[in-house]
Design an enzyme around this catalytic site. Structure first.
Site, PDB file in Angstrom:
ATOM      1  N   TYR A  88       0.817  -1.223   0.000  1.00  0.00           N
ATOM      2  CA  TYR A  88       0.000   0.000   0.000  1.00  0.00           C
ATOM      3  C   TYR A  88       0.854   1.278   0.000  1.00  0.00           C
ATOM      4  O   TYR A  88       0.375   2.336   0.423  1.00  0.00           O
ATOM      5  CB  TYR A  88      -0.944  -0.004   1.201  1.00  0.00           C
ATOM      6  CG  TYR A  88      -2.215  -0.812   0.973  1.00  0.00           C
ATOM      7  CD1 TYR A  88      -3.124  -0.480  -0.039  1.00  0.00           C
ATOM      8  CD2 TYR A  88      -2.533  -1.902   1.781  1.00  0.00           C
ATOM      9  CE1 TYR A  88      -4.288  -1.208  -0.246  1.00  0.00           C
ATOM     10  CE2 TYR A  88      -3.704  -2.638   1.577  1.00  0.00           C
ATOM     11  CZ  TYR A  88      -4.575  -2.280   0.553  1.00  0.00           C
ATOM     12  OH  TYR A  88      -5.737  -2.994   0.356  1.00  0.00           O
ATOM     13  N   ASN A 126     -13.244  -3.725   4.492  1.00  0.00           N
ATOM     14  CA  ASN A 126     -14.172  -3.785   3.347  1.00  0.00           C
ATOM     15  C   ASN A 126     -13.979  -5.027   2.474  1.00  0.00           C
ATOM     16  O   ASN A 126     -14.275  -5.002   1.283  1.00  0.00           O
ATOM     17  CB  ASN A 126     -14.099  -2.485   2.544  1.00  0.00           C
ATOM     18  CG  ASN A 126     -12.707  -2.218   1.996  1.00  0.00           C
ATOM     19  OD1 ASN A 126     -11.802  -3.018   2.173  1.00  0.00           O
ATOM     20  ND2 ASN A 126     -12.553  -1.107   1.312  1.00  0.00           N
ATOM     21  N   HIS A 132      -9.801  -6.431  -1.963  1.00  0.00           N
ATOM     22  CA  HIS A 132      -9.007  -5.463  -2.727  1.00  0.00           C
ATOM     23  C   HIS A 132      -9.064  -5.853  -4.199  1.00  0.00           C
ATOM     24  O   HIS A 132      -9.131  -7.037  -4.523  1.00  0.00           O
ATOM     25  CB  HIS A 132      -7.539  -5.480  -2.278  1.00  0.00           C
ATOM     26  CG  HIS A 132      -6.616  -4.825  -3.260  1.00  0.00           C
ATOM     27  ND1 HIS A 132      -6.442  -3.469  -3.295  1.00  0.00           N
ATOM     28  CD2 HIS A 132      -5.873  -5.338  -4.281  1.00  0.00           C
ATOM     29  CE1 HIS A 132      -5.609  -3.174  -4.293  1.00  0.00           C
ATOM     30  NE2 HIS A 132      -5.251  -4.289  -4.909  1.00  0.00           N
TER      31      HIS A 132
HETATM   32  P1  RTP Z   1      -8.437  -1.338  -2.454  1.00  0.00           P
HETATM   33  O1  RTP Z   1      -7.204  -0.561  -2.898  1.00  0.00           O
HETATM   34  O2  RTP Z   1      -8.243  -2.066  -1.133  1.00  0.00           O
HETATM   35  O3  RTP Z   1      -8.949  -2.233  -3.530  1.00  0.00           O
HETATM   36  O4  RTP Z   1      -9.633  -0.305  -2.185  1.00  0.00           O
HETATM   37  P2  RTP Z   1     -10.050   0.994  -2.974  1.00  0.00           P
HETATM   38  O5  RTP Z   1      -9.195   1.147  -4.211  1.00  0.00           O
HETATM   39  O6  RTP Z   1     -11.519   0.960  -3.141  1.00  0.00           O
HETATM   40  O7  RTP Z   1      -9.692   2.124  -1.930  1.00  0.00           O
HETATM   41  P3  RTP Z   1      -8.317   2.942  -1.713  1.00  0.00           P
HETATM   42  O8  RTP Z   1      -8.655   4.386  -1.777  1.00  0.00           O
HETATM   43  O9  RTP Z   1      -7.247   2.423  -2.633  1.00  0.00           O
HETATM   44  O10 RTP Z   1      -7.960   2.598  -0.217  1.00  0.00           O
HETATM   45  C1  RTP Z   1      -7.259   1.411   0.101  1.00  0.00           C
HETATM   46  C2  RTP Z   1      -7.881   0.788   1.328  1.00  0.00           C
HETATM   47  O11 RTP Z   1      -7.637   1.624   2.449  1.00  0.00           O
HETATM   48  C3  RTP Z   1      -8.729   1.519   3.365  1.00  0.00           C
HETATM   49  N1  RTP Z   1      -9.296   2.847   3.554  1.00  0.00           N
HETATM   50  N2  RTP Z   1      -9.553   3.340   4.732  1.00  0.00           N
HETATM   51  N3  RTP Z   1     -10.291   5.034   6.859  1.00  0.00           N
HETATM   52  C4  RTP Z   1     -10.454   5.452   5.607  1.00  0.00           C
HETATM   53  O12 RTP Z   1     -10.934   6.535   5.332  1.00  0.00           O
HETATM   54  C5  RTP Z   1     -10.048   4.568   4.530  1.00  0.00           C
HETATM   55  N4  RTP Z   1     -10.100   4.835   3.252  1.00  0.00           N
HETATM   56  C6  RTP Z   1      -9.619   3.741   2.628  1.00  0.00           C
HETATM   57  C7  RTP Z   1      -9.726   0.545   2.762  1.00  0.00           C
HETATM   58  O13 RTP Z   1      -9.451  -0.764   3.258  1.00  0.00           O
HETATM   59  C8  RTP Z   1      -9.406   0.655   1.294  1.00  0.00           C
HETATM   60  O14 RTP Z   1      -9.861  -0.486   0.602  1.00  0.00           O
HETATM   61 MG    MG Z   2      -7.086   1.046  -4.211  1.00  0.00          MG
END
Ligand code: RTP
Ligand code: MG
Length: 139
Positions: free
Chosen positions: A50, A113, A116
């Site tokens: 990440y 959630n 990924h």
């Molecule tokens: P992912 O990378 O896990 O597939 O999810 P995503 O693209 O939908 O979301 P992203 O913006 O890339 O964020 C990665 C992961 O970080 C956690 N998160 N926490 N506390 C918060 O506001 C927050 N925002 C994101 C989530 O586990 C997210 O999937």
């Molecule tokens: Mg993401």
């Protein structure tokens, strides 16, 4: 165009015994697993994965969560696999995810959630290589 994407069934979904249901949803959507492994990510492995989020306020909490228990990491292959998997997952926040999506069904909150999915061809390439040597991907 057939392409590959990286999916992770996160520790919350593994704990909830949702692995089978989630893989079944991938298969029903025409996304074939072509590589798969189960592991517990060390904190450093989660931080590396990440790294693009390292400046975000949720980075440390996210990496603690992602290294808190076993995950299932898969390479999925199919037509428009990257976009198709993002649609199947639903919005980052399960409360905002469309009905029928994996996050609506199995997610708890914006952090826990369930899954990924890679968000672009370049990200998919880097993320797949992070977990799988090319010879361990079978399609
Ligand atoms: P992912 O990378 O896990 O597939 O999810 P995503 O693209 O939908 O979301 P992203 O913006 O890339 O964020 C990665 C992961 O970080 C956690 N998160 N926490 N506390 C918060 O506001 C927050 N925002 C994101 C989530 O586990 C997210 O999937
Ligand atoms: Mg993401």
């Amino acid at each position: 165009m057939s392409e590959r994407t990286l999916a992770i069934i996160k520790p919350d979904a593994v704990k909830k015994q949702a692995i089978g249901d989630i893989i079944s949803q991938y298969e029903q959507a025409g996304l074939r697993p072509v590589a798969m492994r189960m592991l517990v990510m060390g904190k450093g492995i989660a931080e590396g994965f990440y790294a693009v989020h390292r400046a975000r306020p949720f980075f440390d909490s996210l990496c603690t969560f992602m290294s808190s228990g076993p995950v299932v990491v898969l390479v999925l292959k199919g037509e428009n696999a990257i976009k198709k998997n993002r649609e199947l997952m639903g919005a980052t926040d399960p409360a905002k995810a469309d009905k029928g999506t994996i996050r609506a069904k199995h997610g708890t909150n914006i952090e826990y959630n369930a899954v990924h999915g890679s968000d672009s061809p370049e990200t998919a390439r880097v993320e797949i290589a992070y977990f799988f040597p090319e010879m361990s991907v079978v399609g």
